[in-house]
Design a protein around this motif. Structure first.
Motif, mmCIF file in Angstrom:
data_model
loop_
_atom_site.group_PDB
_atom_site.id
_atom_site.type_symbol
_atom_site.label_atom_id
_atom_site.label_comp_id
_atom_site.label_asym_id
_atom_site.label_seq_id
_atom_site.Cartn_x
_atom_site.Cartn_y
_atom_site.Cartn_z
ATOM 1 N N ARG A 170 1.670 6.623 -6.698
ATOM 2 C CA ARG A 170 0.388 7.487 -7.218
ATOM 3 C C ARG A 170 0.587 9.132 -7.126
ATOM 4 N NH1 ARG A 170 -2.657 3.410 -5.498
ATOM 5 N NH2 ARG A 170 -3.035 4.270 -3.475
ATOM 6 N N ALA A 171 1.279 9.346 -5.766
ATOM 7 C CA ALA A 171 1.548 10.718 -5.572
ATOM 8 C C ALA A 171 2.432 11.341 -6.405
ATOM 9 C CB ALA A 171 2.033 10.826 -4.004
ATOM 10 N N ASP A 219 1.188 -4.540 -10.641
ATOM 11 C CA ASP A 219 1.644 -3.885 -8.907
ATOM 12 C C ASP A 219 0.501 -2.847 -8.876
ATOM 13 O OD1 ASP A 219 2.215 -1.793 -10.224
ATOM 14 O OD2 ASP A 219 4.550 -1.888 -10.203
ATOM 15 N N GLY A 220 -0.447 -2.593 -9.600
ATOM 16 C CA GLY A 220 -1.356 -1.540 -9.162
ATOM 17 C C GLY A 220 -0.917 -0.188 -9.274
ATOM 18 N N SER A 221 0.355 -0.006 -9.616
ATOM 19 C CA SER A 221 1.020 1.420 -9.819
ATOM 20 C C SER A 221 0.608 1.981 -11.203
ATOM 21 C CB SER A 221 2.542 1.483 -9.562
ATOM 22 O OG SER A 221 3.091 0.677 -10.462
ATOM 23 N N GLY A 222 0.216 1.093 -12.195
ATOM 24 C CA GLY A 222 0.149 1.601 -13.562
ATOM 25 C C GLY A 222 1.171 1.479 -14.291
ATOM 26 N N LEU A 223 2.419 0.808 -13.466
ATOM 27 C CA LEU A 223 3.568 0.367 -14.390
ATOM 28 C C LEU A 223 3.744 -0.965 -14.509
ATOM 29 C CD1 LEU A 223 5.977 2.374 -12.076
ATOM 30 C CD2 LEU A 223 4.962 3.169 -14.063
ATOM 31 N N ALA A 241 0.842 -1.284 0.049
ATOM 32 C CA ALA A 241 -0.109 -0.171 0.188
ATOM 33 C C ALA A 241 0.789 1.189 0.146
ATOM 34 C CB ALA A 241 -0.886 0.014 1.308
ATOM 35 N N ALA A 242 1.855 1.379 0.719
ATOM 36 C CA ALA A 242 2.933 2.540 0.756
ATOM 37 C C ALA A 242 3.362 2.778 -0.451
ATOM 38 C CB ALA A 242 3.883 2.173 1.907
ATOM 39 N N GLY A 290 4.074 8.081 -10.781
ATOM 40 C CA GLY A 290 4.982 7.177 -11.172
ATOM 41 C C GLY A 290 6.447 7.115 -11.285
ATOM 42 N N HIS A 291 6.810 8.280 -10.655
ATOM 43 C CA HIS A 291 8.373 8.546 -10.601
ATOM 44 C C HIS A 291 9.005 7.901 -9.503
ATOM 45 C CE1 HIS A 291 12.009 10.695 -10.319
ATOM 46 N NE2 HIS A 291 11.799 10.998 -11.674
ATOM 47 N N LYS A 292 9.587 6.663 -9.904
ATOM 48 C CA LYS A 292 10.273 5.749 -8.871
ATOM 49 C C LYS A 292 11.200 6.521 -7.965
ATOM 50 C CE LYS A 292 10.477 2.352 -12.330
ATOM 51 N NZ LYS A 292 11.574 1.266 -12.987
ATOM 52 N N GLY A 293 12.100 7.462 -8.517
ATOM 53 C CA GLY A 293 13.012 8.147 -7.656
ATOM 54 C C GLY A 293 12.310 9.005 -6.663
ATOM 55 N N ARG A 294 11.397 9.742 -7.207
ATOM 56 C CA ARG A 294 10.622 10.627 -6.079
ATOM 57 C C ARG A 294 9.798 9.751 -4.808
ATOM 58 N NH1 ARG A 294 9.711 14.429 -10.704
ATOM 59 N NH2 ARG A 294 7.776 13.391 -10.942
ATOM 60 N N ALA A 295 9.197 8.653 -5.586
ATOM 61 C CA ALA A 295 8.663 7.837 -4.906
ATOM 62 C C ALA A 295 9.302 7.210 -3.415
ATOM 63 C CB ALA A 295 7.885 6.655 -5.533
ATOM 64 N N ALA A 296 10.586 6.855 -4.135
ATOM 65 C CA ALA A 296 11.572 6.201 -2.962
ATOM 66 C C ALA A 296 12.167 7.414 -1.880
ATOM 67 C CB ALA A 296 12.994 5.853 -3.967
#
Length: 114
Positions: free
Chosen positions: A73-74, A109-113, A66-67, A77-83
């Motif tokens: 989503r926030a 994975d529910g992320s749209g990726l 979920a996290a 989809g940018h993995k670096g910013r999500a990390a």
């Protein structure tokens, strides 16, 4: 001085009570009854904190999924910013995404990726 003679019901209650302090707590309760010259009473069961009662149970894997999804989503989809949002290294995020893809039945994975 008369001795305390517990009833069968009192003995049953004392035997079934969960003694968090083990034998010391039991001894204290009996001693207190003797000193006060009254029948010992079981301690009140500990009350759950309101914050504990309000929390639903969720396993750690579900919480992690979920996290990750929420962070993706926030950040659109940018993995670096999500990390960064999750406070993990980019390599950890890549590993989490791979794990999400493996765990999802359709590989989604529910992320749209994909």
């Amino acid at each position: 001085r008369p001795r305390w003679k517990p009833s069968a019901e009192t003995l049953r209650q004392f035997c079934e009570y969960h003694w968090p302090g083990n034998i010391r707590q039991l001894g204290h309760v009996i001693e207190q009854g003797y000193v006060l010259d009254c029948e010992p009473r079981l301690p009140e069961p500990p009350q759950r904190r309101a914050s504990e009662a309000a929390l639903p149970f969720i396993d750690l894997a579900q919480l992690r999924r979920a996290a990750v999804r929420q962070a993706l989503r926030a950040t659109r989809g940018h993995k670096g910013r999500a990390a960064r949002l999750l406070g993990v290294h980019a390599n950890t995020m890549t590993r989490l995404l791979a794990q999400l893809r493996r765990d999802e039945p359709n590989g989604d994975d529910g992320s749209g990726l994909s």
